[in-house]
Write a protein that holds these residues in place. Structure first.
Motif, short mmCIF file in Angstrom:
data_model
loop_
_atom_site.label_atom_id
_atom_site.label_comp_id
_atom_site.label_asym_id
_atom_site.label_seq_id
_atom_site.Cartn_x
_atom_site.Cartn_y
_atom_site.Cartn_z
N ARG A 100 -19.22 16.80 -97.49
CA ARG A 100 -19.14 18.26 -97.60
C ARG A 100 -19.06 18.91 -96.22
O ARG A 100 -18.31 19.88 -96.03
CB ARG A 100 -20.37 18.77 -98.36
N VAL A 101 -19.79 18.38 -95.24
CA VAL A 101 -19.74 18.93 -93.89
C VAL A 101 -18.35 18.75 -93.30
O VAL A 101 -17.77 19.68 -92.72
CB VAL A 101 -20.80 18.24 -92.98
N ALA A 102 -17.78 17.56 -93.44
CA ALA A 102 -16.44 17.31 -92.91
C ALA A 102 -15.42 18.22 -93.57
O ALA A 102 -14.54 18.77 -92.91
CB ALA A 102 -16.08 15.84 -93.13
N ALA A 103 -15.54 18.38 -94.90
CA ALA A 103 -14.60 19.25 -95.62
C ALA A 103 -14.71 20.70 -95.15
O ALA A 103 -13.69 21.40 -95.02
CB ALA A 103 -14.87 19.17 -97.12
N CYS A 104 -15.92 21.14 -94.87
CA CYS A 104 -16.11 22.51 -94.39
C CYS A 104 -15.45 22.72 -93.03
O CYS A 104 -14.84 23.77 -92.77
CB CYS A 104 -17.61 22.84 -94.29
N LEU A 105 -15.55 21.74 -92.16
CA LEU A 105 -14.93 21.86 -90.84
C LEU A 105 -13.42 21.94 -90.96
O LEU A 105 -12.75 22.66 -90.20
CB LEU A 105 -15.33 20.68 -89.95
N VAL A 106 -12.87 21.19 -91.91
CA VAL A 106 -11.42 21.22 -92.13
C VAL A 106 -10.99 22.55 -92.74
O VAL A 106 -10.05 23.19 -92.29
CB VAL A 106 -10.99 20.05 -93.04
N ILE A 130 -12.30 16.31 -85.40
CA ILE A 130 -13.67 16.16 -85.87
C ILE A 130 -14.33 14.92 -85.27
O ILE A 130 -15.49 14.95 -84.86
CB ILE A 130 -13.72 16.10 -87.42
N VAL A 131 -13.57 13.82 -85.20
CA VAL A 131 -14.16 12.58 -84.70
C VAL A 131 -14.44 12.63 -83.21
O VAL A 131 -15.11 11.74 -82.68
CB VAL A 131 -13.27 11.36 -85.02
N ARG A 132 -13.95 13.65 -82.53
CA ARG A 132 -14.22 13.78 -81.11
C ARG A 132 -15.46 14.64 -80.84
O ARG A 132 -15.90 14.76 -79.70
CB ARG A 132 -13.01 14.41 -80.40
N MET A 133 -16.02 15.21 -81.88
CA MET A 133 -17.19 16.08 -81.71
C MET A 133 -18.47 15.26 -81.62
O MET A 133 -18.60 14.20 -82.24
CB MET A 133 -17.28 17.07 -82.87
N LEU A 192 -15.84 24.51 -80.18
CA LEU A 192 -14.45 24.14 -80.45
C LEU A 192 -13.55 24.60 -79.32
O LEU A 192 -12.38 24.22 -79.25
CB LEU A 192 -13.97 24.78 -81.77
N GLY A 193 -14.07 25.42 -78.47
CA GLY A 193 -13.34 25.97 -77.33
C GLY A 193 -14.29 26.84 -76.54
O GLY A 193 -15.51 26.71 -76.63
N ASP A 194 -13.76 27.76 -75.77
CA ASP A 194 -14.58 28.67 -74.98
C ASP A 194 -14.14 30.10 -75.27
O ASP A 194 -12.98 30.45 -75.03
CB ASP A 194 -14.40 28.35 -73.48
N PRO A 195 -15.02 30.92 -75.85
CA PRO A 195 -16.44 30.66 -76.14
C PRO A 195 -16.61 29.87 -77.43
O PRO A 195 -15.65 29.72 -78.19
CB PRO A 195 -17.00 32.08 -76.27
#
Length: 200
Positions: free
Chosen positions: A104-110, A120-123, A139-142
């Motif tokens: 569910r967490v992975a799906a939410c990020l997508v 995602i796998v780089r986080m 995910l970036g700045d900010p």
């Protein structure tokens, strides 16, 4: 010859040469190229290497290499998910308590941030930031704010992780070897994963 045609010819020539250099680095002669070699060539950087296919077909037609199947896959999503579909899918993910929390967490990020699996796998867990009641993702700045109830879902998942699990990718169930393969497509090997800003 138009500019676009000239550029395409240049790409084809460049990638044909790159393929021959790549084969030589594997100590494989063109005449001994196998399906596994051809698949591996395309798997690494499919979009970049696709222009070599004209050269490959010529090599096969002229019997300079064995007759193999040239991999073909779309490089774009022909039917991208609309906003209403995305919101509906996100609501279903959040309401489906029968699905494992990591899924569910992975799906939410997508769905919420349009993050591909390769990102995602780089986080790392250090990419999840907390300031009081607010949660953000680096995910970036900010950093990008994470709205409720996704923030609560993410924190619940992180709190349930064993202290020895430092990488979100591993926590989400990705094996190191499969993660390396996915990350290679994104241009970052597993050994280069590190906490911090991965916006580059």
């Amino acid at each position: 010859m138009g500019t676009s045609t000239t550029q395409e010819c240049r790409r084809q020539t460049t990638q044909a040469g790159a393929f021959l250099v790549w084969l030589a680095a594997r100590d494989v002669a063109l005449s001994a190229c196998t399906q596994a070699d051809l698949d591996a060539w395309h798997a690494e950087k499919y979009s970049t290497r696709r222009p070599a296919q004209a050269f490959l077909r010529w090599c096969m037609d002229s019997r300079r290499m064995p007759r193999l199947v040239i991999p073909n896959r779309p490089t774009a999503n022909p039917h991208p998910m609309g906003q209403h579909q995305r919101v509906a899918a996100l609501q279903r993910v959040l309401a489906d308590a029968s699905t494992p929390l990591r899924v569910r967490v992975a799906a939410c990020l997508v769905l919420l941030f349009a993050q591909p699996v390769s990102r995602i796998v780089r986080m790392t867990v250090d990419d999840v930031l907390r300031e009081g009641q607010h949660v953000a993702l680096r995910l970036g700045d900010p950093p990008t704010p994470v709205p409720e109830p996704v923030a609560d879902l993410l924190l619940n998942y992180l709190q349930a992780l064993p202290a020895s699990a430092p990488v979100i990718a591993r926590a989400l169930g990705y094996h190191d070897k499969s993660t390396t393969r996915i990350a290679a497509d994104a241009g970052a090997p597993w050994k280069s994963y590190a906490p911090g800003d991965h916006s580059g």
